[in-house]
Design a protein around this motif. Structure first.
Motif, PDB file in Angstrom:
ATOM      1  N   ARG A   4       2.945  33.648 -10.607  1.00  0.00           N
ATOM      2  CA  ARG A   4       4.158  32.827 -10.518  1.00  0.00           C
ATOM      3  C   ARG A   4       4.863  33.054  -9.190  1.00  0.00           C
ATOM      4  N   HIS A   5       4.944  34.318  -8.756  1.00  0.00           N
ATOM      5  CA  HIS A   5       5.540  34.605  -7.453  1.00  0.00           C
ATOM      6  C   HIS A   5       4.724  33.961  -6.335  1.00  0.00           C
ATOM      7  N   LEU A   6       3.420  33.981  -6.477  1.00  0.00           N
ATOM      8  CA  LEU A   6       2.548  33.381  -5.472  1.00  0.00           C
ATOM      9  C   LEU A   6       2.752  31.868  -5.410  1.00  0.00           C
ATOM     10  N   GLU A   7       2.921  31.239  -6.554  1.00  0.00           N
ATOM     11  CA  GLU A   7       3.166  29.799  -6.589  1.00  0.00           C
ATOM     12  C   GLU A   7       4.501  29.461  -5.940  1.00  0.00           C
ATOM     13  N   ILE A   8       5.537  30.262  -6.182  1.00  0.00           N
ATOM     14  CA  ILE A   8       6.839  30.023  -5.561  1.00  0.00           C
ATOM     15  C   ILE A   8       6.752  30.201  -4.047  1.00  0.00           C
ATOM     16  N   ALA A  15       7.613  23.571   1.675  1.00  0.00           N
ATOM     17  CA  ALA A  15       8.883  22.856   1.843  1.00  0.00           C
ATOM     18  C   ALA A  15       9.603  23.249   3.121  1.00  0.00           C
ATOM     19  N   GLY A  16       9.287  24.428   3.675  1.00  0.00           N
ATOM     20  CA  GLY A  16       9.946  24.886   4.887  1.00  0.00           C
ATOM     21  C   GLY A  16      11.332  25.457   4.658  1.00  0.00           C
ATOM     22  N   GLY A  17      11.669  25.747   3.402  1.00  0.00           N
ATOM     23  CA  GLY A  17      12.975  26.318   3.109  1.00  0.00           C
ATOM     24  C   GLY A  17      13.135  26.575   1.622  1.00  0.00           C
ATOM     25  N   ILE A  18      13.974  27.548   1.291  1.00  0.00           N
ATOM     26  CA  ILE A  18      14.166  27.906  -0.114  1.00  0.00           C
ATOM     27  C   ILE A  18      14.950  26.828  -0.849  1.00  0.00           C
ATOM     28  N   ARG A  19      15.959  26.252  -0.200  1.00  0.00           N
ATOM     29  CA  ARG A  19      16.773  25.244  -0.875  1.00  0.00           C
ATOM     30  C   ARG A  19      15.923  24.042  -1.281  1.00  0.00           C
ATOM     31  N   LEU A  27      14.361  24.976  -9.838  1.00  0.00           N
ATOM     32  CA  LEU A  27      14.737  26.377 -10.026  1.00  0.00           C
ATOM     33  C   LEU A  27      15.959  26.676  -9.174  1.00  0.00           C
ATOM     34  N   THR A  28      16.610  27.805  -9.453  1.00  0.00           N
ATOM     35  CA  THR A  28      17.752  28.205  -8.649  1.00  0.00           C
ATOM     36  C   THR A  28      17.281  28.917  -7.390  1.00  0.00           C
ATOM     37  N   GLN A  29      18.112  28.873  -6.353  1.00  0.00           N
ATOM     38  CA  GLN A  29      17.757  29.567  -5.121  1.00  0.00           C
ATOM     39  C   GLN A  29      17.646  31.077  -5.325  1.00  0.00           C
ATOM     40  N   PRO A  30      18.562  31.708  -6.092  1.00  0.00           N
ATOM     41  CA  PRO A  30      18.388  33.151  -6.335  1.00  0.00           C
ATOM     42  C   PRO A  30      17.059  33.487  -7.000  1.00  0.00           C
ATOM     43  N   ALA A  31      16.590  32.633  -7.923  1.00  0.00           N
ATOM     44  CA  ALA A  31      15.310  32.887  -8.586  1.00  0.00           C
ATOM     45  C   ALA A  31      14.156  32.799  -7.586  1.00  0.00           C
TER      46      ALA A  31
END
Length: 306
Positions: A4-8, A15-19, A27-31
């Motif tokens: 799951r971490h690898l997929e994120i 996407a070039g960014g977390i947001r 999903l939330t940015q903190p997650a």
């Protein structure tokens, strides 16, 4: 390493960014941030870095991203294969060159539908082996290339059909009656990727004006509307619908031959659906060969690999 971490990580890198990745994944940015940190902790090195272009993979992250694509593709194949064996379902992705789609796909598709009605099918038009995406999602590709072309690393290949190439122009083109390839040195050419090599083999080593087209429709549009010439299987010139408004140049010397091959990833065997589709393609190719006109005995049918 957590899948799951690898997929994120893959979502953020693409996407070039977390947001943006959080928005796409709902999903939330903190997650997302937590998953990236946990992945980096398990690896022991950073996988993403901020740059002027946004968030991009580090050198280690690039390796991880490349390996992750293979890993998730294998997971998808495994899930699809289990579904095919369990209940006849699953999914099959196949890429076709224009020639392969025209010559083999209709008959192969009908046979495959009768044989595997529960498998969903996704088809993509593609021209070259370098663009097949076989390592990133496609289960098989049916491609056109010059006779005897080398097989790309990581793939297995089986020749289904071979056919002569022809030089094609619009009816009324100033060079439509040219008989020697050398006189076409200054012409505008719109050819598939293998067309540059084909022209070189035919004796036109350095055409001065050549455009490589990844779609046959692009090439034919330039032939019809920009006075370009193209290379295509000679069967195109014999098709009254596809060749409407087009003529075959009466070149005295023969052009190279094109072959249609089915390509599969070499690392893992085909899924049951992919194997069934390959068998349907073989049957369709056999039907095409049965309808081809006889050739001189010295060249008859001996070069097609089953």
């Amino acid at each position: 390493m957590n899948l799951r971490h690898l997929e994120i990580f893959r979502l953020v890198a693409e996407a070039g960014g977390i947001r943006a990745a959080a928005r796409n994944a709902a999903l939330t940015q903190p997650a997302m941030t937590y998953a990236i940190r946990e992945l980096e902790r398990s690896i022991g090195a950073p996988v993403l870095v901020r740059s002027a272009r946004g968030i991009v993979p580090t050198e280690i992250g690039q390796v991880l991203l490349r390996r992750a694509a293979v890993l998730f593709d294998e997971i998808r194949r495994t899930e699809s294969e289990i579904a095919q064996l369990r209940d006849g379902g699953g999914h099959l992705r196949a890429a076709f060159s224009s020639l392969a789609a025209a010559r083999l796909l209709p008959r192969a598709l009908l046979a495959f539908r009768a044989r595997c009605p529960g498998v969903s099918l996704e088809l993509v038009e593609i021209t070259s082996a370098e663009a097949t995406g076989l390592r990133a999602g496609h289960d098989l590709a049916v491609l056109s290339d010059l006779e005897g072309a080398a097989v790309q690393d990581g793939l297995t290949s089986e020749v289904l059909l071979q056919a002569p190439l022809a030089a094609i122009a619009r009816a009324g083109h100033p060079m439509a009656r040219v008989r020697t390839i050398e006189r076409l040195q200054d012409a505008l050419w719109a050819v598939p990727p293998y067309g540059v090599r084909a022209l070189g083999q035919a004796g036109l080593a350095a055409p001065r004006n050549i455009v490589v087209c990844q779609s046959v429709q692009f090439g034919l549009s330039l032939v019809r509307n920009a006075d370009a010439l193209t290379l295509a299987a000679a069967s195109l010139a014999d098709d009254p619908v596809a060749a409407r408004g087009l003529v075959r140049l009466p070149l005295a010397a023969p052009l190279p031959r094109v072959q249609v091959s089915v390509c599969l990833p070499a690392g893992s065997g085909p899924t049951p659906a992919a194997q069934a589709f390959v068998e349907c393609l073989r049957d369709a190719a056999a039907g095409q060969r049965d309808r081809l006109p006889a050739k001189p005995a010295s060249r008859q049918k001996g070069r097609t690999v089953k």
